[in-house]
Design a protein around this motif. Structure first.
Motif, PDB file in Angstrom:
ATOM      1  N   TYR A   1       0.823  -1.196   0.000  1.00  0.00           N
ATOM      2  CA  TYR A   1       0.000   0.000   0.000  1.00  0.00           C
ATOM      3  C   TYR A   1       0.867   1.260   0.000  1.00  0.00           C
ATOM      4  CZ  TYR A   1      -3.430   3.476   1.299  1.00  0.00           C
ATOM      5  OH  TYR A   1      -4.227   4.617   1.321  1.00  0.00           O
ATOM      6  N   ARG A   2       1.996   1.214   0.748  1.00  0.00           N
ATOM      7  CA  ARG A   2       2.864   2.395   0.777  1.00  0.00           C
ATOM      8  C   ARG A   2       3.389   2.729  -0.612  1.00  0.00           C
ATOM      9  NH1 ARG A   2       4.518   0.532   6.003  1.00  0.00           N
ATOM     10  NH2 ARG A   2       6.159  -0.764   5.040  1.00  0.00           N
ATOM     11  N   MET A   3       3.560   1.712  -1.423  1.00  0.00           N
ATOM     12  CA  MET A   3       4.116   1.929  -2.761  1.00  0.00           C
ATOM     13  C   MET A   3       3.106   2.655  -3.664  1.00  0.00           C
ATOM     14  SD  MET A   3       6.005  -1.734  -3.345  1.00  0.00           S
ATOM     15  CE  MET A   3       6.436  -1.321  -5.028  1.00  0.00           C
ATOM     16  N   VAL A   4       1.855   2.605  -3.371  1.00  0.00           N
ATOM     17  CA  VAL A   4       0.852   3.213  -4.268  1.00  0.00           C
ATOM     18  C   VAL A   4      -0.016   4.243  -3.550  1.00  0.00           C
ATOM     19  CG1 VAL A   4       0.760   1.194  -5.765  1.00  0.00           C
ATOM     20  CG2 VAL A   4      -0.777   1.343  -3.782  1.00  0.00           C
ATOM     21  N   GLN A   5       0.330   4.553  -2.304  1.00  0.00           N
ATOM     22  CA  GLN A   5      -0.565   5.417  -1.534  1.00  0.00           C
ATOM     23  C   GLN A   5      -0.636   6.839  -2.065  1.00  0.00           C
ATOM     24  OE1 GLN A   5       0.752   5.716   2.532  1.00  0.00           O
ATOM     25  NE2 GLN A   5       2.818   6.425   1.961  1.00  0.00           N
TER      26      GLN A   5
END
Length: 386
Positions: free
Chosen positions: A175-179
């Motif tokens: 999720y951090r990669m696309v947040q």
């Protein structure tokens, strides 16, 4: 001297004849007839009596019919339970016909019950099942003393928690990669959904672990104890039922079927006129082949082996002096040379019906003369001194 006595005797006779002749003349006062001298004894009471059967009955059908058959005649001897008469088989009432059909069905049901073993086997199976249920209830009670989960279940849950934590960590990284992508981006939406599911999965496993490692509540303990008590009661009932059936069919069911058969037989037996006691047919009031109404007398039955004597003109003054057990001397008009001894066996509590106040006293004879018959006249002398 002798001539003088003879003359006085002849004179007396002539005088008596003259007086008698004068009494018969018109206008003369009639001379009262001499009354018999009655000798009354203080310890003896005399009375007229009659011979009666000690046991007798007018027999009748409980149910009427257009025709009946009589199997005995006057003078015949019968035994208790003999079939005296019956309604004609081809003229039976519908209630009797239906009862005979019901009797066949009831007897078949009873025979099947006595021959069947299914109920006994079912009772035995119920005992086995009740024992298994009690064992499970005991295990549930035992579990209330420990953690809810077994070691194996707890270990497995811990492994699932470890795996869920790792999946949650990976979901967070994804999720951090696309947040920073804009809202509505498909990759961001998929990563956010995966993160949410991973978190829910871990929360569920942690809750499960808390439940498994904790002890049951008071409500859980009460529920387990109640279930165990119920299982004990069910086992006791099953064992009691098996003990009742292990040696044969259900006694209550057998008794119910037998009672049903007896009740039907009572209805069917109304077509018969059965002899209630041993005796002799003394009289008959109808003939075989005639129609008969319920309660109409068919025959008069009597036990002539024990004839007794009953007084017919014993006054209220005399009956008050008599006691049961007083000795009696009995004579009979038809048997002038016969004297029979007896005893007072019963004194009536009420005066007999008819004119005059007379009480019936019953005398039991020490022996019965062969020629004695029901209805013969008798004369009794009751001894009071005893």
């Amino acid at each position: 001297m002798k001539n003088a006595k003879l003359i006085r005797l002849i004179s007396t006779i002539l005088l008596a004849a003259l007086l008698a002749g004068c009494g018969a003349m018109p206008g003369a006062t009639p001379t009262p007839a001499p009354q018999p001298v009655v000798i009354v004894s203080d310890d003896t009471i005399s009375a007229s009596a009659k011979v009666v059967a000690s046991k007798w009955a007018n027999l009748s059908f409980m149910m009427g019919g257009p025709e009946f058959v009589l199997y005995y005649d006057v003078g015949d001897t019968v035994k208790d339970g003999d079939k005296l008469a019956e309604l004609a088989p081809d003229a039976l009432p519908q209630s009797i016909i239906l009862a005979e059909a019901d009797l066949l069905s009831a007897r078949r049901t009873l025979d099947d019950l006595l021959a069947s073993s299914a109920t006994r086997y079912q009772a035995e199976q119920n005992v086995v099942m009740a024992k298994k249920a009690l064992e499970e209830a005991q295990k549930d009670v035992d579990r209330t003393q420990y953690r809810r989960g077994s070691d194996g279940v707890i270990d497995q849950t811990e492994a699932e928690i470890d795996l869920a934590e790792k999946q949650l960590s990976l979901a967070k990284d994804s999720y951090r990669m696309v947040q920073n992508r804009p809202d509505g981006d498909s990759l961001k939406a998929q990563a956010q959904l995966a993160l949410t599911n991973a978190q829910l999965r871990l929360d569920s496993l942690n809750a499960k672990m808390n439940y498994l490692t904790g002890k049951p509540s008071e409500l859980d303990v009460a529920e387990a104890n109640a279930a165990f008590a119920l299982a004990q009661a069910n086992l006791a009932d099953a064992e009691r039922e098996y003990e009742r059936l292990k040696n044969g069919p259900d006694p209550d069911a057998v008794a119910a079927d037998e009672a049903r058969i007896k009740s039907i037989e009572v209805i069917i037996n109304q077509k018969y006129l059965l002899v209630p006691f041993g005796g002799t047919i003394v009289d008959k009031f109808v003939r075989s082949g005639e129609s008969i109404s319920p309660g109409a007398p068919v025959v008069l039955l009597a036990d002539l082996s024990t004839l007794v004597v009953e007084t017919t003109d014993l006054s209220e003054v005399d009956v008050a002096r008599i006691k049961e057990g007083n000795s009696v001397k009995v004579t009979f008009d038809a048997l002038p040379d016969t004297v029979v001894n007896g005893k007072v066996s019963k004194i009536a509590l009420k005066n007999a019906a008819g004119s005059g106040v007379y009480y019936t006293v019953t005398i039991v004879l020490d022996e019965t003369p062969p020629a004695l018959r029901w209805g013969m006249s008798a004369f009794v002398e009751i001894k009071l001194s005893e």
